[in-house]
Design an enzyme around this catalytic site. Structure first.
Site, PDB file in Angstrom:
ATOM      1  N   LYS A  64       0.472  -1.005  -0.186  1.00 49.51           N
ATOM      2  CA  LYS A  64      -0.176   0.160  -0.091  1.00 49.51           C
ATOM      3  C   LYS A  64       1.006   1.185   0.284  1.00 49.51           C
ATOM      4  O   LYS A  64       0.793   1.823  -0.758  1.00 49.51           O
ATOM      5  CB  LYS A  64      -0.424   0.301   1.011  1.00 49.51           C
ATOM      6  CG  LYS A  64      -2.209  -1.264   1.352  1.00 49.51           C
ATOM      7  CD  LYS A  64      -3.582  -0.946   2.102  1.00 49.51           C
ATOM      8  CE  LYS A  64      -4.314  -1.674   1.580  1.00 49.51           C
ATOM      9  NZ  LYS A  64      -4.259  -3.171   2.290  1.00 49.51           N
ATOM     10  N   ARG A 140     -20.536  25.813   8.845  1.00 50.49           N
ATOM     11  CA  ARG A 140     -19.695  27.065   9.176  1.00 50.49           C
ATOM     12  C   ARG A 140     -19.770  28.596   8.656  1.00 50.49           C
ATOM     13  O   ARG A 140     -20.339  29.001   7.886  1.00 50.49           O
ATOM     14  CB  ARG A 140     -18.186  26.464   8.899  1.00 50.49           C
ATOM     15  CG  ARG A 140     -17.517  25.321   9.617  1.00 50.49           C
ATOM     16  CD  ARG A 140     -16.288  25.028   8.745  1.00 50.49           C
ATOM     17  NE  ARG A 140     -14.960  25.681   9.778  1.00 50.49           N
ATOM     18  CZ  ARG A 140     -14.463  25.341  11.347  1.00 50.49           C
ATOM     19  NH1 ARG A 140     -15.524  24.728  11.496  1.00 50.49           N
ATOM     20  NH2 ARG A 140     -14.320  26.469  12.515  1.00 50.49           N
ATOM     21  N   SER A 171     -12.020  28.932  17.815  1.00 48.73           N
ATOM     22  CA  SER A 171     -11.539  29.205  16.138  1.00 48.73           C
ATOM     23  C   SER A 171     -11.308  30.812  15.819  1.00 48.73           C
ATOM     24  O   SER A 171     -10.630  31.419  15.101  1.00 48.73           O
ATOM     25  CB  SER A 171     -12.678  28.117  15.425  1.00 48.73           C
ATOM     26  OG  SER A 171     -13.553  28.785  15.230  1.00 48.73           O
ATOM     27  N   ARG A 174      -9.189  32.050  17.866  1.00 44.05           N
ATOM     28  CA  ARG A 174      -7.354  31.726  16.911  1.00 44.05           C
ATOM     29  C   ARG A 174      -6.898  32.457  15.843  1.00 44.05           C
ATOM     30  O   ARG A 174      -6.350  32.151  14.510  1.00 44.05           O
ATOM     31  CB  ARG A 174      -7.329  30.249  17.047  1.00 44.05           C
ATOM     32  CG  ARG A 174      -7.358  29.385  18.180  1.00 44.05           C
ATOM     33  CD  ARG A 174      -6.852  27.698  17.900  1.00 44.05           C
ATOM     34  NE  ARG A 174      -7.781  26.950  17.086  1.00 44.05           N
ATOM     35  CZ  ARG A 174      -9.042  27.143  17.397  1.00 44.05           C
ATOM     36  NH1 ARG A 174      -8.963  26.555  18.808  1.00 44.05           N
ATOM     37  NH2 ARG A 174      -9.768  25.708  16.651  1.00 44.05           N
ATOM     38  N   GLY A 180     -16.846  27.551  13.146  1.00 46.08           N
ATOM     39  CA  GLY A 180     -18.321  26.128  13.828  1.00 46.08           C
ATOM     40  C   GLY A 180     -19.316  26.824  14.192  1.00 46.08           C
ATOM     41  O   GLY A 180     -20.387  25.986  14.355  1.00 46.08           O
ATOM     42  N   ASP A 181     -18.882  27.344  15.672  1.00 45.72           N
ATOM     43  CA  ASP A 181     -19.814  27.987  16.581  1.00 45.72           C
ATOM     44  C   ASP A 181     -19.584  29.338  17.202  1.00 45.72           C
ATOM     45  O   ASP A 181     -18.006  29.731  16.371  1.00 45.72           O
ATOM     46  CB  ASP A 181     -20.127  27.154  17.816  1.00 45.72           C
ATOM     47  CG  ASP A 181     -18.931  26.733  18.403  1.00 45.72           C
ATOM     48  OD1 ASP A 181     -17.977  27.528  17.789  1.00 45.72           O
ATOM     49  OD2 ASP A 181     -19.275  26.337  19.227  1.00 45.72           O
ATOM     50  N   VAL A 182     -19.917  29.413  18.211  1.00 45.43           N
ATOM     51  CA  VAL A 182     -19.531  31.030  18.745  1.00 45.43           C
ATOM     52  C   VAL A 182     -19.336  30.469  20.285  1.00 45.43           C
ATOM     53  O   VAL A 182     -20.144  30.670  20.785  1.00 45.43           O
ATOM     54  CB  VAL A 182     -20.465  32.101  18.428  1.00 45.43           C
ATOM     55  CG1 VAL A 182     -19.982  33.392  19.014  1.00 45.43           C
ATOM     56  CG2 VAL A 182     -20.893  32.126  16.808  1.00 45.43           C
ATOM     57  N   ASP A 241     -22.060  28.442  22.121  1.00 47.32           N
ATOM     58  CA  ASP A 241     -21.320  28.599  23.602  1.00 47.32           C
ATOM     59  C   ASP A 241     -21.493  29.341  25.159  1.00 47.32           C
ATOM     60  O   ASP A 241     -20.974  30.247  24.054  1.00 47.32           O
ATOM     61  CB  ASP A 241     -20.460  26.870  23.748  1.00 47.32           C
ATOM     62  CG  ASP A 241     -20.603  26.650  22.765  1.00 47.32           C
ATOM     63  OD1 ASP A 241     -21.802  25.595  22.537  1.00 47.32           O
ATOM     64  OD2 ASP A 241     -19.796  25.406  22.611  1.00 47.32           O
TER      65      ASP A 241
HETATM   66  N1  DCP Z   1     -12.516  22.555  24.100  1.00 46.71           N
HETATM   67  C1  DCP Z   1     -11.717  21.274  24.679  1.00 46.71           C
HETATM   68  N2  DCP Z   1     -11.986  20.172  24.442  1.00 46.71           N
HETATM   69  C2  DCP Z   1     -13.195  19.904  24.361  1.00 46.71           C
HETATM   70  C3  DCP Z   1     -14.226  20.963  24.408  1.00 46.71           C
HETATM   71  C4  DCP Z   1     -13.709  22.174  24.321  1.00 46.71           C
HETATM   72  O1  DCP Z   1     -10.096  22.512  25.281  1.00 46.71           O
HETATM   73  N3  DCP Z   1     -13.472  18.720  24.611  1.00 46.71           N
HETATM   74  C5  DCP Z   1     -11.960  23.681  24.388  1.00 46.71           C
HETATM   75  C6  DCP Z   1     -10.682  24.034  22.754  1.00 46.71           C
HETATM   76  C7  DCP Z   1     -11.674  24.677  21.716  1.00 46.71           C
HETATM   77  C8  DCP Z   1     -12.785  25.569  22.577  1.00 46.71           C
HETATM   78  O2  DCP Z   1     -12.984  24.487  23.386  1.00 46.71           O
HETATM   79  O3  DCP Z   1     -11.473  25.568  20.655  1.00 46.71           O
HETATM   80  C9  DCP Z   1     -14.163  25.536  21.810  1.00 46.71           C
HETATM   81  O4  DCP Z   1     -14.415  24.250  21.529  1.00 46.71           O
HETATM   82  P1  DCP Z   1     -14.887  24.004  19.552  1.00 46.71           P
HETATM   83  O5  DCP Z   1     -15.777  22.727  20.160  1.00 46.71           O
HETATM   84  O6  DCP Z   1     -16.242  25.571  20.148  1.00 46.71           O
HETATM   85  O7  DCP Z   1     -13.850  24.478  18.937  1.00 46.71           O
HETATM   86  P2  DCP Z   1     -13.320  25.795  17.993  1.00 46.71           P
HETATM   87  O8  DCP Z   1     -14.168  26.822  18.437  1.00 46.71           O
HETATM   88  O9  DCP Z   1     -12.184  25.807  18.256  1.00 46.71           O
HETATM   89  O10 DCP Z   1     -14.049  25.608  16.399  1.00 46.71           O
HETATM   90  P3  DCP Z   1     -14.770  25.410  15.447  1.00 46.71           P
HETATM   91  O11 DCP Z   1     -14.591  26.622  14.805  1.00 46.71           O
HETATM   92  O12 DCP Z   1     -14.989  23.407  15.173  1.00 46.71           O
HETATM   93  O13 DCP Z   1     -15.652  25.768  16.808  1.00 46.71           O
HETATM   94 MG    MG Z   2     -15.210  27.182  18.795  1.00 41.05          MG
HETATM   95 MN    MN Z   3     -18.011  25.787  21.314  1.00 39.92          MN
END
Ligand code: DCP
Ligand code: MG
Ligand code: MN
Length: 325
Positions: A64, A140, A171, A174, A180-182, A241
């Protein structure tokens, strides 16, 4: 280990994930072993024999790897991704409230599509919401929409408790171009005025129709967390959230909520190597563990900024845009 992952490592990782997804544990494990060897191998694989000589790589895996080197593709991966099982599972894990286990159970129960779930599956309250808004939640959103959502929440917070601090984390913080969410973190610098804000805020934002569906309300120590859906009049339902935290936990909550999840795990790992412990509530020193299990929870360090957390851990500060992995 090279910085740029070779194609064959990427493909093998996808094979591993796919086998994990369909619960073929042994196959997944054999890919995992091969990936470790491939990553340790100092040179690019240039012959079939070279691939086969790696520990954990047998005849079949070597074939592979060689196929990927020669053709840039892996037919088996394409075949697997097109199977009913993998496509169904990929659909199912995107229902909010369903994880890989639930997805596998649904598949085993004979369900293949969202319509099957709707008609035949035993769904939790959250999964019903997840299914209802499936098409909207899978998308998103742009940063501009996050900012509009932030301003709705901020306006209400200012009415209820002037002087609060509000930061959009996740995110968005960052610097990603889509979210994906706020993820909204709220505190009050005086250390006490946050008390009672959570219920009042969720109450009024629900009353105005901005918050449309509650998924989970959680009390996490002195932090309160709302997971749900919101909607701007001109747009789709979005995941939101909201965390309200006392100010003495603000900076550790900020680092936690900014993520990424992977970054958080590596920070926690660094803390544990120094007999410290890091979570959203604080940074603790003098932590003793027995086989990784906490025996003494240590004492909490005074944290006055994100920078101070990095400092205690002895690592250079990383701005949020550099925490994306
Ligand atoms: N988080 C964590 N462990 C988890 C869930 C969340 O450490 N089990 C922390 C890290 C994530 C942050 O909370 O970056 C926010 O969670 P999100 O699920 O909203 O993830 P992101 O904001 O990073 O990405 P997205 O754009 O998909 O929401
Ligand atoms: Mg998020
Ligand atoms: Mn979130």
């Amino acid at each position: 280990m090279s910085e740029n992952k070779e194609n064959y490592v990427l493909y093998q990782e996808q094979m591993m994930k796919t086998y994990e997804q369909i619960n073929e544990k042994w196959k997944a494990l054999s890919y995992k072993k091969a990936i470790i060897s491939l990553k340790k191998h100092p040179a690019k694989i240039s012959t079939f024999e070279e691939a086969k000589s790696l520990s954990g790589v047998g005849e079949k895996l070597a074939e592979k790897i060689w196929e990927i080197v020669e053709s840039g593709k892996l037919r088996k991966l394409d075949e697997l991704s097109e199977t009913e099982e993998v496509t169904s599972l990929n659909t199912f894990v995107n229902v909010w409230g369903a994880g890989p286990k639930t997805a596998q159970t649904w598949f085993a129960q004979g369900f293949r599509s969202l319509k099957d779930l709707e008609e035949k599956a035993q769904l939790t309250r959250c999964q019903k919401i997840g299914l209802k808004y499936y098409d909207e939640l899978i998308e998103r959103m742009e940063r501009a929409e996050v900012q509009k959502i932030e301003s709705v929440v901020l306006t209400e917070v200012n009415i209820l408790r002037p002087g609060c601090e509000l930061v959009v984390c996740g995110s968005y913080r960052r610097g990603q171009t889509t979210c994906g969410d706020v993820d909204i973190l709220i505190t009050h610098p005086d250390g006490s005025s946050h008390v009672g804000l959570f219920d009042a805020l969720i109450g009024s934002l629900t009353e105005t129709g901005f918050l449309t569906d509650e998924l989970i309300i959680a009390h996490n120590g002195p932090q309160q967390k709302y997971l749900g859906l919101c909607k701007l009049p001109e747009s789709k339902h979005r995941r939101i959230d909201i965390i309200v935290t006392p100010h003495n936990e603000f900076y550790t909550a900020l680092v936690y909520f900014t993520g990424s999840g992977h970054f958080n795990r590596s920070m926690r790992h660094m803390a544990s190597k120094m007999n410290m412990s890091l979570n959203e509530h604080g940074l603790y020193t003098g932590v003793t563990r027995n086989n990784g299990v906490k025996v003494c929870s240590g004492s909490s360090l005074p944290i006055t900024s994100e920078e101070s957390i990095f400092k205690y851990l002895g690592v250079p500060f990383r701005p949020p845009e550099e925490r994306d992995y």
